[in-house]
Design a protein around this motif. Sequence first.
Motif, PDB file in Angstrom:
ATOM      1  N   VAL B 175       0.828  -1.207   0.000  1.00  7.65           N
ATOM      2  CA  VAL B 175       0.000   0.000   0.000  1.00  7.65           C
ATOM      3  C   VAL B 175       0.866   1.262   0.000  1.00  7.65           C
ATOM      4  CG1 VAL B 175      -1.670   1.294   1.404  1.00  7.65           C
ATOM      5  CG2 VAL B 175      -1.895  -1.198   1.166  1.00  7.65           C
ATOM      6  N   VAL B 176       0.361   2.287  -0.681  1.00  6.84           N
ATOM      7  CA  VAL B 176       0.984   3.623  -0.619  1.00  6.84           C
ATOM      8  C   VAL B 176       0.006   4.590   0.022  1.00  6.84           C
ATOM      9  CG1 VAL B 176       1.432   5.656  -2.076  1.00  6.84           C
ATOM     10  CG2 VAL B 176       2.681   3.542  -2.494  1.00  6.84           C
ATOM     11  N   GLN B 177       0.520   5.422   0.926  1.00  9.80           N
ATOM     12  CA  GLN B 177      -0.301   6.551   1.349  1.00  9.80           C
ATOM     13  C   GLN B 177       0.439   7.847   1.032  1.00  9.80           C
ATOM     14  OE1 GLN B 177      -1.351   7.659   5.368  1.00  9.80           O
ATOM     15  NE2 GLN B 177       0.529   6.844   6.265  1.00  9.80           N
ATOM     16  N   PHE B 178      -0.349   8.803   0.545  1.00  3.76           N
ATOM     17  CA  PHE B 178       0.181  10.153   0.315  1.00  3.76           C
ATOM     18  C   PHE B 178      -0.077  10.957   1.580  1.00  3.76           C
ATOM     19  CE2 PHE B 178      -0.359   8.517  -3.903  1.00  3.76           C
ATOM     20  CZ  PHE B 178       0.630   9.141  -4.659  1.00  3.76           C
ATOM     21  N   ARG B 179       0.967  11.612   2.076  1.00  6.88           N
ATOM     22  CA  ARG B 179       0.810  12.395   3.305  1.00  6.88           C
ATOM     23  C   ARG B 179       1.632  13.669   3.247  1.00  6.88           C
ATOM     24  NH1 ARG B 179       3.000   9.243   8.407  1.00  6.88           N
ATOM     25  NH2 ARG B 179       2.811  11.369   9.191  1.00  6.88           N
ATOM     26  N   ALA B 180       1.297  14.616   4.127  1.00  5.15           N
ATOM     27  CA  ALA B 180       1.983  15.917   4.119  1.00  5.15           C
ATOM     28  C   ALA B 180       3.412  15.774   4.603  1.00  5.15           C
ATOM     29  CB  ALA B 180       1.217  16.905   4.984  1.00  5.15           C
ATOM     30  N   GLU B 181       4.240  16.697   4.184  1.00  6.08           N
ATOM     31  CA  GLU B 181       5.663  16.746   4.559  1.00  6.08           C
ATOM     32  C   GLU B 181       5.928  16.246   5.970  1.00  6.08           C
ATOM     33  OE1 GLU B 181       8.110  20.288   3.816  1.00  6.08           O
ATOM     34  OE2 GLU B 181       6.488  20.933   2.513  1.00  6.08           O
ATOM     35  N   GLU B 182       6.973  15.509   6.102  1.00  8.34           N
ATOM     36  CA  GLU B 182       7.290  14.812   7.339  1.00  8.34           C
ATOM     37  C   GLU B 182       7.507  15.762   8.514  1.00  8.34           C
ATOM     38  OE1 GLU B 182      10.029  10.854   8.182  1.00  8.34           O
ATOM     39  OE2 GLU B 182      10.483  12.218   6.547  1.00  8.34           O
ATOM     40  N   ASN B 183       8.114  16.922   8.221  1.00  7.55           N
ATOM     41  CA  ASN B 183       8.508  17.807   9.312  1.00  7.55           C
ATOM     42  C   ASN B 183       7.442  18.824   9.709  1.00  7.55           C
ATOM     43  OD1 ASN B 183       8.684  19.137   6.927  1.00  7.55           O
ATOM     44  ND2 ASN B 183      10.515  20.310   7.455  1.00  7.55           N
ATOM     45  N   LYS B 184       6.228  18.675   9.175  1.00  8.33           N
ATOM     46  CA  LYS B 184       5.159  19.609   9.517  1.00  8.33           C
ATOM     47  C   LYS B 184       4.143  18.914  10.415  1.00  8.33           C
ATOM     48  CE  LYS B 184       6.204  23.119   6.637  1.00  8.33           C
ATOM     49  NZ  LYS B 184       6.157  24.566   6.878  1.00  8.33           N
ATOM     50  N   SER B 185       3.452  19.716  11.195  1.00  7.19           N
ATOM     51  CA  SER B 185       2.514  19.122  12.148  1.00  7.19           C
ATOM     52  C   SER B 185       1.145  19.802  12.110  1.00  7.19           C
ATOM     53  CB  SER B 185       3.108  19.238  13.554  1.00  7.19           C
ATOM     54  OG  SER B 185       2.102  19.145  14.513  1.00  7.19           O
ATOM     55  N   ALA B 186       0.113  19.009  12.284  1.00  8.62           N
ATOM     56  CA  ALA B 186      -1.269  19.481  12.410  1.00  8.62           C
ATOM     57  C   ALA B 186      -2.070  18.288  12.915  1.00  8.62           C
ATOM     58  CB  ALA B 186      -1.800  19.976  11.070  1.00  8.62           C
ATOM     59  N   PRO B 187      -3.247  18.531  13.520  1.00  6.60           N
ATOM     60  CA  PRO B 187      -3.995  17.393  14.061  1.00  6.60           C
ATOM     61  C   PRO B 187      -4.274  16.290  13.049  1.00  6.60           C
ATOM     62  CG  PRO B 187      -4.927  19.440  14.868  1.00  6.60           C
ATOM     63  CD  PRO B 187      -3.890  19.812  13.858  1.00  6.60           C
ATOM     64  N   PHE B 188      -4.423  16.662  11.768  1.00  6.31           N
ATOM     65  CA  PHE B 188      -4.810  15.629  10.797  1.00  6.31           C
ATOM     66  C   PHE B 188      -3.710  14.599  10.541  1.00  6.31           C
ATOM     67  CE2 PHE B 188      -3.321  19.085   7.953  1.00  6.31           C
ATOM     68  CZ  PHE B 188      -2.395  18.393   7.189  1.00  6.31           C
ATOM     69  N   ILE B 189      -2.479  14.956  10.937  1.00  8.31           N
ATOM     70  CA  ILE B 189      -1.354  14.036  10.737  1.00  8.31           C
ATOM     71  C   ILE B 189      -1.618  12.684  11.417  1.00  8.31           C
ATOM     72  CG2 ILE B 189       1.111  13.676  11.233  1.00  8.31           C
ATOM     73  CD1 ILE B 189       0.672  15.743   9.061  1.00  8.31           C
ATOM     74  N   VAL B 190      -2.401  12.716  12.484  1.00 10.37           N
ATOM     75  CA  VAL B 190      -2.656  11.491  13.243  1.00 10.37           C
ATOM     76  C   VAL B 190      -3.303  10.402  12.383  1.00 10.37           C
ATOM     77  CG1 VAL B 190      -4.940  12.091  14.157  1.00 10.37           C
ATOM     78  CG2 VAL B 190      -3.424  10.645  15.496  1.00 10.37           C
ATOM     79  N   ARG B 191      -4.043  10.824  11.349  1.00  7.23           N
ATOM     80  CA  ARG B 191      -4.684   9.794  10.519  1.00  7.23           C
ATOM     81  C   ARG B 191      -3.645   8.983   9.766  1.00  7.23           C
ATOM     82  NH1 ARG B 191      -6.374  14.057   6.713  1.00  7.23           N
ATOM     83  NH2 ARG B 191      -5.254  13.795   4.777  1.00  7.23           N
ATOM     84  N   HIS B 192      -2.563   9.637   9.381  1.00  2.00           N
ATOM     85  CA  HIS B 192      -1.513   8.935   8.650  1.00  2.00           C
ATOM     86  C   HIS B 192      -0.763   7.968   9.562  1.00  2.00           C
ATOM     87  CE1 HIS B 192      -2.257  11.324   5.162  1.00  2.00           C
ATOM     88  NE2 HIS B 192      -2.057  12.449   5.816  1.00  2.00           N
ATOM     89  N   ASP B 193      -0.490   8.421  10.787  1.00  2.00           N
ATOM     90  CA  ASP B 193       0.205   7.543  11.730  1.00  2.00           C
ATOM     91  C   ASP B 193      -0.660   6.333  12.068  1.00  2.00           C
ATOM     92  OD1 ASP B 193       2.296   9.332  11.687  1.00  2.00           O
ATOM     93  OD2 ASP B 193       1.546  10.459  13.416  1.00  2.00           O
TER      94      ASP B 193
END
Lengths: 327, 327
Positions: B175-193
């Motif tokens: 599987v591939v997931q597209f996600r925002a830059e590694e060094n940036k943070s926002a609450p939505f990042i949790v969905r990727h983790d």
Amino acid sequence: MATIQEVAKLAKVGVATVSRVINKTGYVKEETRERIEAAIKELNYTPNAVARNLYRNKSGVIAVIVPEIDHPFFSEFVNELEEICAEHKYKIMLCNTWFKENYEHQYLAMLKEKLVDGVVVASHSLDIEEYAAIDRPIVALDRQLGNGIPCVRSDHEVGGRLAAEELLRAGCKKVVQFRAEENKSAPFIVRHDTFENVLRENGIELENIYTKWNYLSYEYNQKLCQDFFRDHPDIDGVFATDIIAMNIEIEALKSGMRIPEDVRIVSYDGTGIIKLSYPSITVIEQPVKELAAKCFQHLESQIEGEKPTQSMITLPVKLIKGMSTNI
Amino acid sequence: MATIQEVAKLAKVGVATVSRVINKTGYVKEETRERIEAAIKELNYTPNAVARNLYRNKSGVIAVIVPEIDHPFFSEFVNELEEICAEHKYKIMLCNTWFKENYEHQYLAMLKEKLVDGVVVASHSLDIEEYAAIDRPIVALDRQLGNGIPCVRSDHEVGGRLAAEELLRAGCKKVVQFRAEENKSAPFIVRHDTFENVLRENGIELENIYTKWNYLSYEYNQKLCQDFFRDHPDIDGVFATDIIAMNIEIEALKSGMRIPEDVRIVSYDGTGIIKLSYPSITVIEQPVKELAAKCFQHLESQIEGEKPTQSMITLPVKLIKGMSTNI
């Protein structure tokens, strides 16, 4: 973030004097100027558009009236308009008029009371007379409001012609165009009339399907197109705006039809979403960025005190070929 | 369109007295009231939000800061927010922050100077400290600004989990997931983790593809996905936001792959454009209307003088099955 009032207080002068220093207008004693500059430095004050505009007796705000901001054409238009406004130190106030009867009254009242400096009207529900009665800066996008109010639009006549010629070239014999309600009027209607005339002159059969005025949502358009080819099995050409064109393509694929072999499609607007069509759809692209720039230019000149000189500003459209007419 | 000043003049009273009659607040002599009501009728005056707000020492304006208004998620959010604001007699000022460094300063200054009553921050480029230092009404959409500033967001953890489970259920192995830059943070990042953790726990191979922060345009995302399956021929599952997911589907179709047999896709956001995918894409839908309603509610209570009580407001997401995981 210090305010101009805080700078004035620290420098022991009035706000107007601070403004004169910031804007480099009018005479200020050298000693006073130095005191103000020291205060600006000490408070780390950044002169902002608001301070400038207070001084110039302007609100620095432009209102933009659209049917719905979540329609791609209007969201792209507002996006471009906001960029240009920001460059010129204006802020944008946004008004969705959809289903809000006479909501524009409030914005026109704000214009009259100088709470906004100008209005860009990309949708209107009021009688045109109410607009024409206001002698303040207004520009219309694709709406004729009369009384010399400048109207900025795409060259819809050429747009309609290009679309018709592209479907003719691709060999269509029986064509449908989706168009706005028969009893409503706006400059863009001319593209439908031109499209119809070109096809009829060439002996092609045309059916008009009328859509509700200002019904722009994905849901409405999806329903509108549902089972289209069950009721129109022999249609081989379609002309519609982006969302409808993409729905028609999906309906064709669902019916097992091939694009472009069985159905050819030309879309109008060319907003970003059309890039998500596959097979890619041929479009007549409206120059959204330039439309926004022209709206701003003709509004700003009125704000600066000039009388409108042009009542109709027409910008060229462009045919961009996709797979949907590649025959 | 008469103004409150004209009503006051005709009735031979002050503007404040007219306001008292309009707002039904404070005492006004019966005779004066009748005179004002007659003036309102004669001038066909409609009391507007501006007049009300002048009286209440409010601007009646809420600023909303987004990265780009022409991205479907933000245009739908602003559309909903504008509707709610209009119902509550507020107007919206719009700010695109894309590529405008520190442009937000101006809006925060306006907030401080009470030219706007509150700010909804759906994007930020300033340091969080600058927000935290302002003791005025602010609400953040999906951004943590600290200092008790309420943050309204979707339940991204559940969103990430639902997406992972749906791809697992559909039998994905790589599987591939597209996600925002590694060094940036926002609450939505949790969905990727969460997405990553669920897959790894189940022994599934996962590759992360990082996208540039706030690069949202159709062009950027189209380029990002171009020839995806040439470089990733053995990928059988993709998780991405709507525009990327739709581009991936197109790339799969171009490569002659079947959906869902060869590739399964789950999209995140569920904006209107996803309805234009074919085969229809399975989505995790964010509750945009409710997000806008909660932002307004938590902003208005601050404008009315209440202290924020909740620093995180989390709303449920929904899995809507499409053909892209129908296995």
